[in-house]
Design a protein around this motif. Structure first.
Motif, PDB file in Angstrom:
ATOM      1  N   ARG A  93      83.175 -17.271 -77.435  1.00 55.82           N
ATOM      2  CA  ARG A  93      83.649 -16.194 -76.565  1.00 55.82           C
ATOM      3  C   ARG A  93      84.745 -16.725 -75.655  1.00 55.82           C
ATOM      4  N   VAL A  94      85.683 -15.844 -75.329  1.00 55.49           N
ATOM      5  CA  VAL A  94      86.809 -16.271 -74.489  1.00 55.49           C
ATOM      6  C   VAL A  94      86.341 -16.687 -73.102  1.00 55.49           C
ATOM      7  N   ALA A  95      85.163 -16.226 -72.685  1.00 55.84           N
ATOM      8  CA  ALA A  95      84.663 -16.563 -71.348  1.00 55.84           C
ATOM      9  C   ALA A  95      83.981 -17.926 -71.297  1.00 55.84           C
ATOM     10  N   TRP A 112      88.186 -17.167 -81.681  1.00 52.57           N
ATOM     11  CA  TRP A 112      87.883 -16.564 -80.390  1.00 52.57           C
ATOM     12  C   TRP A 112      87.408 -15.125 -80.554  1.00 52.57           C
ATOM     13  N   THR A 113      86.505 -14.717 -79.693  1.00 54.28           N
ATOM     14  CA  THR A 113      86.058 -13.326 -79.682  1.00 54.28           C
ATOM     15  C   THR A 113      85.823 -12.889 -78.241  1.00 54.28           C
ATOM     16  N   ARG A 114      86.132 -11.628 -77.983  1.00 52.73           N
ATOM     17  CA  ARG A 114      85.853 -11.051 -76.660  1.00 52.73           C
ATOM     18  C   ARG A 114      84.492 -10.364 -76.624  1.00 52.73           C
ATOM     19  N   GLU A 115      83.876 -10.236 -77.781  1.00 51.15           N
ATOM     20  CA  GLU A 115      82.597  -9.542 -77.864  1.00 51.15           C
ATOM     21  C   GLU A 115      81.442 -10.460 -77.473  1.00 51.15           C
ATOM     22  N   GLN A 116      80.359  -9.837 -77.028  1.00 52.67           N
ATOM     23  CA  GLN A 116      79.135 -10.582 -76.746  1.00 52.67           C
ATOM     24  C   GLN A 116      78.545 -11.039 -78.079  1.00 52.67           C
TER      25      GLN A 116
END
Length: 296
Positions: A93-95, A112-116
């Motif tokens: 995740r990007v976070a 990379w993914t923005r999803e949970q």
């Protein structure tokens, strides 16, 4: 310890305290188990069983979960021949703070993914793995991998096409060629190589030998291509049975080309050229009776 073991095994052998929903006292129990060596502390707040797969641990240390080509064996899918410098494919995740240096010498490719992501660590779900691997692999390998998913998982051809609707173009194109009838990676790879050369091959075509006998690939109505694994080829009894079967097919008017794993993967151009030469002569088709009035 038994409870902690069950928690982690239910999450694939690795999880964060957040995923486990651990209370403060349970978090302290996890920390004590790691201190004793009963568990592995992979990164802050992330624990794994000592028998967790090395690649799963590396992916978690980097900051995510295995996906794509690196996750194929974990879903019992066909795995293509891999180079010695194969990348470790990690979805993160990007976070999340990513630490590439934790891969310990392996080349890392981050997806990379923005999803949970659920699970955040371990191995990505089947559809995720298929989509990423099909986009990265050469088309013959991608189709062989997708064929194996149709063989060995609950995934259906319709389900595959539905999943593929949101994949990248390369992956969607591979999914369109997948065939649940294919029975081996070698067979699938050769079928796609022939397709790319403009030669249609039908997988697992029935043969007139009784006992539900089938050809690995049938081209036209007369050219049979059999793809032998290395293990199968090494068994004398299997080899003799194959020769007897080939003799029976030749007696019935078929042409039989028998190939092994190394020929398909090490000499693909030569294999395709051999089959293309037979097809160019028209030998893959049975002779048809001349109609009245046709020029001889």
């Amino acid at each position: 310890m038994d409870t902690l073991d069950k928690w982690l095994r239910a999450r694939g052998g690795i999880a964060s305290v957040r995923e486990l929903g651990a209370t403060p006292s349970q978090q302290r129990a996890l920390a004590r188990a790691a201190t004793r060596g009963d568990l592995l502390r992979v990164r802050t707040g992330v624990y794994a069983l000592p028998d967790a797969h090395a690649d799963v641990l590396r992916a978690a240390q980097v900051g995510g979960r295995l996906t794509g080509v690196s996750a194929l064996e974990h879903h019992a899918l066909w795995v293509p021949p891999s180079p010695s410098d194969a990348e470790l494919h990690v979805e993160a995740r990007v976070a999340v703070t990513v630490r590439r240096e934790c891969a310990r010498g392996a080349r890392v490719r981050i997806h990379w993914t923005r999803e949970q992501t659920n699970p955040q660590f371990g191995v990505a779900p089947l559809s995720n793995v298929l989509g990423r691997a099909a986009a990265d692999l050469p088309r013959p390998f991608a189709v062989a991998m997708l064929d194996s998913a149709l063989r060995s998982t609950p995934l259906t051809p319709v389900g595959l096409l539905l999943d593929a609707a949101v994949w990248r173009y390369r992956a969607r194109a591979a999914a369109a060629l997948a065939d649940e009838r294919s029975e081996s990676g070698t067979e699938s790879v050769l079928r796609v190589l022939l397709h790319e050369a403009g030669i249609h091959a039908t997988p697992q075509a029935p043969l007139p030998l009784g006992g539900n006998k089938r050809a690995d690939l049938l081209i036209g109505d007369r050219l049979i291509v059999e793809c032998d694994s290395e293990a199968h080829h090494a068994e004398p009894a299997s080899r003799r049975a194959d020769l007897r079967r080939d003799e029976s097919l030749v007696a019935l008017g078929y042409i039989v080309v028998r190939l092994d794993y190394r020929q398909v993967f090490d000499e693909p151009a030569g294999v395709v050229a051999t089959i293309a030469a037979i097809v160019a002569r028209g030998d893959h088709l049975s002779a048809r009776p001349t109609r009245s009035g046709d020029t001889p």
